[in-house]
Design a protein around this motif. Structure first.
Motif, PDB file in Angstrom:
ATOM      1  N   LEU A 188      23.499 -24.555   4.835  1.00 45.52           N
ATOM      2  CA  LEU A 188      24.573 -24.820   3.892  1.00 45.52           C
ATOM      3  C   LEU A 188      25.703 -25.577   4.567  1.00 45.52           C
ATOM      4  O   LEU A 188      25.894 -25.490   5.789  1.00 45.52           O
ATOM      5  N   ASP A 189      26.457 -26.312   3.769  1.00 50.44           N
ATOM      6  CA  ASP A 189      27.689 -26.942   4.237  1.00 50.44           C
ATOM      7  C   ASP A 189      28.840 -26.123   3.671  1.00 50.44           C
ATOM      8  O   ASP A 189      29.125 -26.180   2.475  1.00 50.44           O
ATOM      9  N   LEU A 190      29.484 -25.326   4.537  1.00 49.75           N
ATOM     10  CA  LEU A 190      30.488 -24.384   4.071  1.00 49.75           C
ATOM     11  C   LEU A 190      31.833 -24.631   4.748  1.00 49.75           C
ATOM     12  O   LEU A 190      31.883 -24.982   5.937  1.00 49.75           O
ATOM     13  N   PRO A 191      32.929 -24.446   4.017  1.00 48.65           N
ATOM     14  CA  PRO A 191      34.248 -24.493   4.652  1.00 48.65           C
ATOM     15  C   PRO A 191      34.458 -23.262   5.519  1.00 48.65           C
ATOM     16  O   PRO A 191      33.596 -22.372   5.582  1.00 48.65           O
ATOM     17  N   ALA A 192      35.593 -23.230   6.201  1.00 50.19           N
ATOM     18  CA  ALA A 192      35.889 -22.089   7.072  1.00 50.19           C
ATOM     19  C   ALA A 192      35.845 -20.792   6.275  1.00 50.19           C
ATOM     20  O   ALA A 192      36.316 -20.716   5.138  1.00 50.19           O
ATOM     21  N   ALA A 193      35.269 -19.758   6.876  1.00 46.75           N
ATOM     22  CA  ALA A 193      35.166 -18.458   6.215  1.00 46.75           C
ATOM     23  C   ALA A 193      36.506 -17.734   6.249  1.00 46.75           C
ATOM     24  O   ALA A 193      37.399 -18.044   7.046  1.00 46.75           O
ATOM     25  N   THR A 194      36.670 -16.754   5.375  1.00 48.17           N
ATOM     26  CA  THR A 194      37.882 -15.943   5.334  1.00 48.17           C
ATOM     27  C   THR A 194      37.842 -14.935   6.476  1.00 48.17           C
ATOM     28  O   THR A 194      36.913 -14.123   6.570  1.00 48.17           O
ATOM     29  N   PRO A 195      38.835 -14.969   7.382  1.00 54.57           N
ATOM     30  CA  PRO A 195      38.812 -14.056   8.539  1.00 54.57           C
ATOM     31  C   PRO A 195      38.800 -12.592   8.119  1.00 54.57           C
ATOM     32  O   PRO A 195      39.346 -12.202   7.074  1.00 54.57           O
ATOM     33  N   VAL A 196      38.178 -11.770   8.957  1.00 52.72           N
ATOM     34  CA  VAL A 196      38.142 -10.330   8.742  1.00 52.72           C
ATOM     35  C   VAL A 196      38.972  -9.670   9.844  1.00 52.72           C
ATOM     36  O   VAL A 196      38.609  -9.750  11.027  1.00 52.72           O
ATOM     37  N   PRO A 197      40.117  -9.052   9.497  1.00 51.23           N
ATOM     38  CA  PRO A 197      40.963  -8.426  10.531  1.00 51.23           C
ATOM     39  C   PRO A 197      40.186  -7.390  11.341  1.00 51.23           C
ATOM     40  O   PRO A 197      39.455  -6.570  10.792  1.00 51.23           O
ATOM     41  N   GLY A 198      40.327  -7.465  12.654  1.00 54.20           N
ATOM     42  CA  GLY A 198      39.689  -6.486  13.523  1.00 54.20           C
ATOM     43  C   GLY A 198      38.195  -6.632  13.644  1.00 54.20           C
ATOM     44  O   GLY A 198      37.526  -5.709  14.139  1.00 54.20           O
ATOM     45  N   ALA A 199      37.655  -7.761  13.228  1.00 51.46           N
ATOM     46  CA  ALA A 199      36.202  -7.947  13.284  1.00 51.46           C
ATOM     47  C   ALA A 199      35.728  -8.078  14.728  1.00 51.46           C
ATOM     48  O   ALA A 199      36.473  -8.529  15.596  1.00 51.46           O
ATOM     49  N   PRO A 200      34.486  -7.688  15.017  1.00 53.44           N
ATOM     50  CA  PRO A 200      33.947  -7.810  16.380  1.00 53.44           C
ATOM     51  C   PRO A 200      33.894  -9.276  16.823  1.00 53.44           C
ATOM     52  O   PRO A 200      33.961 -10.196  16.005  1.00 53.44           O
ATOM     53  N   ALA A 201      33.767  -9.489  18.112  1.00 52.98           N
ATOM     54  CA  ALA A 201      33.679 -10.838  18.663  1.00 52.98           C
ATOM     55  C   ALA A 201      32.492 -11.577  18.052  1.00 52.98           C
ATOM     56  O   ALA A 201      31.425 -10.997  17.835  1.00 52.98           O
ATOM     57  N   GLY A 202      32.683 -12.846  17.802  1.00 48.73           N
ATOM     58  CA  GLY A 202      31.622 -13.684  17.244  1.00 48.73           C
ATOM     59  C   GLY A 202      31.684 -13.824  15.750  1.00 48.73           C
ATOM     60  O   GLY A 202      31.014 -14.682  15.191  1.00 48.73           O
ATOM     61  N   VAL A 203      32.488 -13.007  15.063  1.00 46.84           N
ATOM     62  CA  VAL A 203      32.577 -13.072  13.610  1.00 46.84           C
ATOM     63  C   VAL A 203      33.623 -14.108  13.209  1.00 46.84           C
ATOM     64  O   VAL A 203      34.776 -14.031  13.605  1.00 46.84           O
ATOM     65  N   GLU A 204      33.197 -15.093  12.410  1.00 45.39           N
ATOM     66  CA  GLU A 204      34.143 -16.080  11.870  1.00 45.39           C
ATOM     67  C   GLU A 204      34.830 -15.532  10.636  1.00 45.39           C
ATOM     68  O   GLU A 204      36.026 -15.723  10.440  1.00 45.39           O
ATOM     69  N   GLY A 205      34.063 -14.884   9.766  1.00 43.29           N
ATOM     70  CA  GLY A 205      34.643 -14.312   8.557  1.00 43.29           C
ATOM     71  C   GLY A 205      33.612 -14.176   7.459  1.00 43.29           C
ATOM     72  O   GLY A 205      32.396 -14.234   7.707  1.00 43.29           O
ATOM     73  N   LEU A 206      34.117 -13.995   6.234  1.00 40.14           N
ATOM     74  CA  LEU A 206      33.257 -13.820   5.071  1.00 40.14           C
ATOM     75  C   LEU A 206      33.310 -15.069   4.195  1.00 40.14           C
ATOM     76  O   LEU A 206      34.360 -15.700   4.059  1.00 40.14           O
TER      77      LEU A 206
END
Length: 454
Positions: A188-206
């Motif tokens: 997929l071609d997706l824009p930046a994901a919505t950050p998740v506060p306190g997410a583990p390392a490597g997580v861009e978001g949802l």
């Protein structure tokens, strides 16, 4: 005792036999398209029932001083390449017992024969079509030129073709990685994901994908152990781990390639995200798998962040179709990913003589094999400019090369988004799908198979 059946032909004044199991058809002489930089016994390319194959003068191949005048063609299959043997005459068929065959001790440089037998008062030599197929290739060519048939490497070449990995090649933080096509759900071609506060390392978001929530991970950070830069938007490769789909953000998807599994050097280091390293020419690829990238510990941490709330919905349980999007002219089409063999850089094809209504528009060299070109853009009258890439389609038995303007994303289409059509565009369109609020025509290979090309 089971009888052995042979087709008896004549070439250079000698009788030869070919096992009928290897003979696909026999036809009268057809127009042949000459080729540059090939051995003298390769007369060129010929179109037999919409199959483009090299035509070999059997007399010249066997060392005769003059070419065959007139005659007939016998289409035979070999592991290297199908080929049309130009013979002086087809004499008939013979049914033999295994005890009728007398082995011939072969030597390097000897005739490509394996046995002899007596038939109608004369001796007949049994041709070794595999050795004949192995001789199809190009002579040394001048710098900057190429021989269409390429250089085959005999058994070594065959073993490489028999053990290949169909992979998506990814660019990540200046390195190249490969992910098996079977492990890819869609791209997929997706824009930046919505950050998740306190997410583990490597997580861009949802990210929201077709009314569902998907966790997007930065592949660069996962491979570097955190801290690496990740693109703000662009290609996201979707993989699945224990019924949960994850999106892997990459710098770019470079295309499909077939990599030699024999060149894989596995990495047994505990905790490594890379399954192994594959060398292909002067390039190195790190082989990735969802199980290594999203190891059990990461999966335990990430899963609560990826609710997959629609996963239990009946809509999510319907069959999904992975489709490669391509541009023909100014229109976008889809090809079922299971029918795509490779995507390669475009190079000019070799023209081949054919009937005006033939689907075949030429031939191209793919790893030393002659692959017929089916110019769907021209056939469907979609305009010019389809010289961006070759999409090689087909199955284990036969391949075709389709020139396209662009080969882009891989998308996943549910059954509910498909609407079948009957004989759309001459049978080349089997369905229409709704993808991201636009219509996508799905191409079918059925006319190629019906046309006798397989």
């Amino acid at each position: 005792m089971q009888a052995l059946e042979f087709l008896i032909v004549e070439a250079a004044g000698q009788r030869f036999a070919v096992a009928t199991a290897l003979v696909k058809t026999a036809v009268t002489l057809l127009p042949v398209s000459p080729l540059p930089f090939v051995p003298a016994f390769v007369e060129g390319l010929v179109n037999i029932n919409e199959r483009i194959v090299p035509q070999l003068d059997l007399a010249l191949l066997l060392g005769a001083s003059s070419a065959t005048a007139g005659g007939e063609l016998v289409l035979v299959e070999t592991r290297h390449s199908p080929c049309a043997l130009h013979v002086a005459h087809i004499l008939g068929k013979a049914d033999l017992a295994a005890t009728d065959l007398q082995p011939i001790a072969g030597e390097d440089g000897a005739l490509p024969v394996t046995n002899r037998f007596e038939w109608q008062g004369g001796s007949v030599l049994v041709l070794d079509v595999e050795r004949i197929g192995g001789r199809i290739g190009s002579r040394e060519v001048p710098d900057g030129e190429r021989g269409l048939l390429g250089r085959l490497q005999g058994a070594e070449h065959e073993s490489a073709r028999a053990a290949v990995l169909d992979c998506i090649v990814l660019a990540v933080a200046g390195e190249r990685y490969a992910l098996a096509l079977a492990d890819v759900v869609e791209i997929l071609d997706l824009p930046a994901a919505t950050p998740v506060p306190g997410a583990p390392a490597g997580v861009e978001g949802l990210a929201m994908v077709r009314d569902d929530v998907m966790l997007v991970l930065s592949l660069a950070r996962l491979l570097a152990g955190g801290g690496a830069e990740s693109p703000a938007r662009g290609s996201v490769v979707v993989v699945e781990r224990e019924a949960v789909r994850y999106g892997l953000r990459v710098d770019a998807v470079e295309g499909l390639e077939q990599l030699d599994a024999a060149c894989l050097r596995r990495i047994d280091e505990p905790g490594s995200e890379v399954e192994g390293v594959i060398a292909a020419g002067d390039r190195l690829y790190g082989l990735l798998t969802p199980q290594r990238i999203i190891n059990p510990e990461r999966h335990r941490l990430y899963r609560p962040l990826a609710p997959q709330r629609q996963r239990q919905d009946a809509r999510r349980e319907e069959k999904q179709h992975a489709v490669l999007q391509v541009m023909l002219g100014d229109e976008v089409f889809g090809i079922a990913l299971g029918q795509v063999r490779r995507i390669l850089d475009y190079c000019p094809p070799e023209p081949v003589q054919a009937e005006p209504d033939s689907l075949v528009a030429g031939a191209v060299n793919i790893d030393g094999r002659v692959v017929p070109v089916v110019d769907l853009g021209r056939y469907l009258r979609l305009g010019a400019g389809n010289d961006g890439a070759w999409v090689i389609v087909g199955d284990e038995r036969e391949e075709w090369a389709i020139p396209v303007r662009e080969a882009s994303d891989i998308v996943s289409i549910p059954d509910s988004a498909l609407e079948s059509v009957t004989a759309g565009r001459g049978g080349f369109v089997s369905a229409i799908a709704t993808v991201q609020d636009r219509l996508l025509s799905l191409l079918s290979l059925a006319p190629l198979f019906r046309g006798g090309m397989a």
